[in-house]
Design a protein around this motif. Structure first.
Motif, PDB file in Angstrom:
ATOM      1  N   ALA A 168       0.928  -0.978   0.093  1.00  0.00           N
ATOM      2  CA  ALA A 168       0.067  -0.046  -0.097  1.00  0.00           C
ATOM      3  C   ALA A 168       0.812   1.322   0.191  1.00  0.00           C
ATOM      4  O   ALA A 168       0.189   2.091  -0.684  1.00  0.00           O
ATOM      5  CB  ALA A 168      -0.780   0.045   0.851  1.00  0.00           C
ATOM      6  N   LEU A 169       2.114   1.112   0.785  1.00  0.00           N
ATOM      7  CA  LEU A 169       2.856   2.977   0.622  1.00  0.00           C
ATOM      8  C   LEU A 169       3.428   2.430  -0.666  1.00  0.00           C
ATOM      9  O   LEU A 169       3.744   4.078  -1.117  1.00  0.00           O
ATOM     10  CB  LEU A 169       3.480   1.790   1.876  1.00  0.00           C
ATOM     11  N   TYR A 171       2.502   1.453  -3.505  1.00  0.00           N
ATOM     12  CA  TYR A 171       1.047   1.958  -4.949  1.00  0.00           C
ATOM     13  C   TYR A 171       1.261   3.888  -4.355  1.00  0.00           C
ATOM     14  O   TYR A 171       0.736   4.680  -5.048  1.00  0.00           O
ATOM     15  CB  TYR A 171      -0.169   1.623  -4.213  1.00  0.00           C
ATOM     16  N   LYS A 172       1.250   4.156  -2.835  1.00  0.00           N
ATOM     17  CA  LYS A 172       1.235   5.799  -2.597  1.00  0.00           C
ATOM     18  C   LYS A 172       2.223   6.380  -3.205  1.00  0.00           C
ATOM     19  O   LYS A 172       1.629   7.191  -3.719  1.00  0.00           O
ATOM     20  CB  LYS A 172       0.743   5.838  -1.538  1.00  0.00           C
ATOM     21  N   LYS A 175       1.939   6.926  -7.022  1.00  0.00           N
ATOM     22  CA  LYS A 175       0.834   7.772  -6.913  1.00  0.00           C
ATOM     23  C   LYS A 175       1.408   9.348  -6.543  1.00  0.00           C
ATOM     24  O   LYS A 175       1.395  10.536  -7.694  1.00  0.00           O
ATOM     25  CB  LYS A 175      -0.532   7.860  -6.437  1.00  0.00           C
ATOM     26  N   LYS A 176       2.358   9.335  -5.699  1.00  0.00           N
ATOM     27  CA  LYS A 176       3.105  10.303  -5.693  1.00  0.00           C
ATOM     28  C   LYS A 176       4.295  10.878  -6.698  1.00  0.00           C
ATOM     29  O   LYS A 176       4.069  12.343  -7.007  1.00  0.00           O
ATOM     30  CB  LYS A 176       3.670   9.919  -4.481  1.00  0.00           C
ATOM     31  N   LEU A 194       5.032  10.999   2.591  1.00  0.00           N
ATOM     32  CA  LEU A 194       4.298  10.029   2.722  1.00  0.00           C
ATOM     33  C   LEU A 194       4.303   9.415   5.168  1.00  0.00           C
ATOM     34  O   LEU A 194       4.055   8.673   5.190  1.00  0.00           O
ATOM     35  CB  LEU A 194       4.945   8.564   2.554  1.00  0.00           C
TER      36      LEU A 194
END
Length: 269
Positions: A168-169, A171-172, A175-176, A194
């Motif tokens: 999940a991290l 993926y974030k 996206k960033k 993050l």
């Protein structure tokens, strides 16, 4: 090779469900029009531009929003086809080992390759319905190209899991990168956004993708730079500043380091 048994169809219906194909894997490439996928009666949302590989053991349904356009493709691939030597070095072939409901293979595709993936599957759809000479070799080649894109280091290979915090991290982080890459080139800048340390972010990227955080930023910059050089008439100087480089000379150094070619040669190639 019996590629004529491969079946592909665009996702057009409001509900698309499992077909009775006992010896086939199901590959679902999902676009924005799919609201959610239900696998063994569990619902998963936020699945735009992702790929699922499901064994015949899974019951599944796709629920589409009310739109007339296609929202991706469903591809049925015979088990025997996955044994072809052309696929042996690809991570994607590990799909055959996933059996439990806790291990549902999912890949979040990098946004930059969505158009390429769509083109490959559209060509595959067209080719399957023809009787062209050497059709089977062409189908195998297109399928392999699709798998290569799925194996790309910018994609997140993961399992659907409520506890997969590292994936999940990452993926974030990706996206960033997609929104900040022209402003932020350093891992530390993204770690700060993050709320994690540089070291932990790198550890997560390494574990999930097998590469480092810096390479993901560089990959995005290279992909965008190549596109701008090949498909626009913007001066090299303008592209350099647009992508956040301090000077055209440093932009040229960066591209030479990652592609072995200066911007002028990339533009001509």
């Amino acid at each position: 090779m019996r590629t004529q048994t491969i079946k592909i169809s665009p996702i057009l219906n409001k509900v698309t469900s499992r077909r009775n194909e006992e010896d086939c894997y199901t590959l679902c490439w999902l676009q924005n029009g799919v609201d959610h996928i239900e696998i063994n009666q569990t619902k998963y949302k936020n699945i735009s531009n992702s790929v699922f590989f499901l064994t015949p053991d899974f019951d599944w349904k796709l629920y589409k929003t009310d739109t007339d356009s296609s929202s991706g493709y469903v591809l049925l691939i015979p088990r025997t086809l996955m044994d072809n030597p052309i696929f042996k070095n690809l991570h994607i072939t590990q799909v055959r080992f996933f059996k439990s409901t806790d291990e549902i293979p999912k890949i979040n595709l990098s946004p930059g390759i969505e158009k390429r993936v769509k083109s490959i599957l559209e060509m595959l759809d067209e080719l399957i319905s023809t009787n062209l000479p050497n059709k089977e070799q062409a189908i195998l080649s297109l399928l392999n190209t699709f798998f290569v894109y799925c194996d790309g280091k910018c994609n997140i290979k993961t399992f659907i899991s409520d506890n997969n915090q590292k994936a999940a991290l990452v993926y974030k982080f990706k996206k960033k990168i997609d929104t900040q890459f022209s402003k932020k080139h350093e891992v530390s800048a993204y770690a700060q956004l993050l709320h994690v340390s540089d070291k932990y972010l790198n550890e997560c990227v390494k574990e999930v993708l097998g590469t480092n955080a810096k390479s993901l930023i560089a990959e995005k910059l290279v992909m965008t730079a190549r596109h701008e050089l090949k498909f626009t008439d913007k001066p090299i100087k303008e592209i350099a500043y647009q992508l956040g480089f301090s000077s055209p000379d440093y932009f040229s150094y960066f591209l030479k380091k990652h592609t072995n070619l200066p911007p002028s040669q990339i533009r001509k190639s």
